[in-house]
Design a protein around this motif. Structure first.
Motif, mmCIF file in Angstrom:
data_model
loop_
_atom_site.group_PDB
_atom_site.id
_atom_site.type_symbol
_atom_site.label_atom_id
_atom_site.label_comp_id
_atom_site.label_asym_id
_atom_site.label_seq_id
_atom_site.Cartn_x
_atom_site.Cartn_y
_atom_site.Cartn_z
ATOM 1 N N UNK A 29 -0.787 2.272 8.847
ATOM 2 C CA UNK A 29 -0.272 2.270 7.478
ATOM 3 C C UNK A 29 1.245 2.089 7.422
ATOM 4 N N UNK A 30 1.980 2.770 8.300
ATOM 5 C CA UNK A 30 3.444 2.713 8.248
ATOM 6 C C UNK A 30 3.983 1.289 8.384
ATOM 7 N N UNK A 34 6.080 -0.849 5.468
ATOM 8 C CA UNK A 34 7.392 -1.434 5.777
ATOM 9 C C UNK A 34 7.428 -2.931 5.504
ATOM 10 N N UNK A 35 6.370 -3.626 5.894
ATOM 11 C CA UNK A 35 6.297 -5.070 5.678
ATOM 12 C C UNK A 35 6.222 -5.390 4.186
ATOM 13 N N UNK A 36 5.474 -4.570 3.457
ATOM 14 C CA UNK A 36 5.243 -4.824 2.031
ATOM 15 C C UNK A 36 6.460 -4.501 1.171
ATOM 16 N N UNK A 41 8.786 5.500 3.700
ATOM 17 C CA UNK A 41 7.359 5.484 4.031
ATOM 18 C C UNK A 41 6.594 6.467 3.158
ATOM 19 N N UNK A 42 7.185 7.636 2.988
ATOM 20 C CA UNK A 42 6.503 8.711 2.270
ATOM 21 C C UNK A 42 7.080 8.910 0.870
ATOM 22 N N UNK A 43 6.217 9.401 0.004
ATOM 23 C CA UNK A 43 6.617 9.819 -1.331
ATOM 24 C C UNK A 43 6.561 11.338 -1.340
ATOM 25 N N UNK A 88 1.124 -3.950 -2.890
ATOM 26 C CA UNK A 88 -0.164 -4.516 -2.454
ATOM 27 C C UNK A 88 -0.909 -3.552 -1.535
ATOM 28 N N UNK A 89 -0.199 -3.012 -0.544
ATOM 29 C CA UNK A 89 -0.855 -2.046 0.342
ATOM 30 C C UNK A 89 -1.153 -0.753 -0.418
ATOM 31 N N UNK A 90 -0.332 -0.458 -1.430
ATOM 32 C CA UNK A 90 -0.536 0.756 -2.227
ATOM 33 C C UNK A 90 -1.863 0.756 -2.956
ATOM 34 N N UNK A 91 -2.311 -0.419 -3.398
ATOM 35 C CA UNK A 91 -3.604 -0.510 -4.096
ATOM 36 C C UNK A 91 -4.742 -0.088 -3.170
#
Length: 197
Positions: A29-30, A34-36, A41-43, A88-91
């Motif tokens: 995931x990390x 980063x790419x997206x 990284x964290x909220x 995008x990765x968040x979805x």
């Protein structure tokens, strides 16, 4: 006995067992975050914990940097499938609930439990003096809870608070087991993920 002693023991055991899974998922995931959209990284945001004490809750970041905080009329977080604030990765992270996995650290530190009411954002004047709201604060917030398992985002904030208060009044081992396994089914079926249109 369960609430006072065994629930915490179970939390520690589960969080320790879950840490290797968290580390393995982080390795995938990390880099994708980063790419997206780069760092962070964290909220890490303030949430209301047991007895109203604030703590920092950890999540994998699923929104774009500096995204505005949009709320529904009842104070709950706006959450729609086409929300332009989400990466995008968040979805994917949200649909699979992978974004919640870092909360295993909160469980290990004692801020949260595996099962309990989902922690609320401290917004002044939103239900904070309601009797049911205060009742739900008698127990630690959880990574998952009754409303998360059975309703997710299909009911409004006031309904969630009422169900959470009922949970706080009658916590039991069997209830937590049912909520835990129901959560797995809800996540797999991806039910009631969104509350916005």
């Amino acid at each position: 006995m369960y609430v006072k002693y065994f629930k915490r023991i179970i939390d520690v055991i589960f969080s320790l067992l879950g840490l290797p899974i968290f580390l393995l998922i982080s390795c995938v995931v990390i880099p994708l975050i980063l790419i997206d959209d780069g760092f962070p990284i964290f909220y890490n945001a303030d949430r209301i914990g047991k007895n109203g004490i604030l703590f920092k809750m950890y999540k994998f970041r699923s929104m774009k940097k500096n995204a505005p905080d949009i709320r529904m009329d009842d104070g709950s977080t706006y959450n729609a499938e086409d929300d332009p604030r989400v990466t995008r990765i968040g979805r994917l992270l949200r649909k699979t609930s992978i974004d919640e996995i870092p909360q295993l650290l909160n469980v290990l530190f004692g801020d949260m439990s595996i099962v309990g009411p989902r922690p609320f954002v401290p917004i002044k004047g939103v239900c904070n003096n309601d009797e049911d709201f205060l009742t739900r604060l008698l127990v630690k917030p959880g990574i998952t809870g009754y409303t998360q398992a059975y309703f997710r985002n299909s009911i409004n904030q006031s309904e969630k608070i009422k169900f959470d208060a009922e949970y706080a009044k009658s916590v039991s081992f069997m209830m937590d087991v049912k909520i835990f396994f129901k959560t797995i089914v809800t996540v797999i079926l991806r039910k009631n993920i969104y509350n916005g249109k």
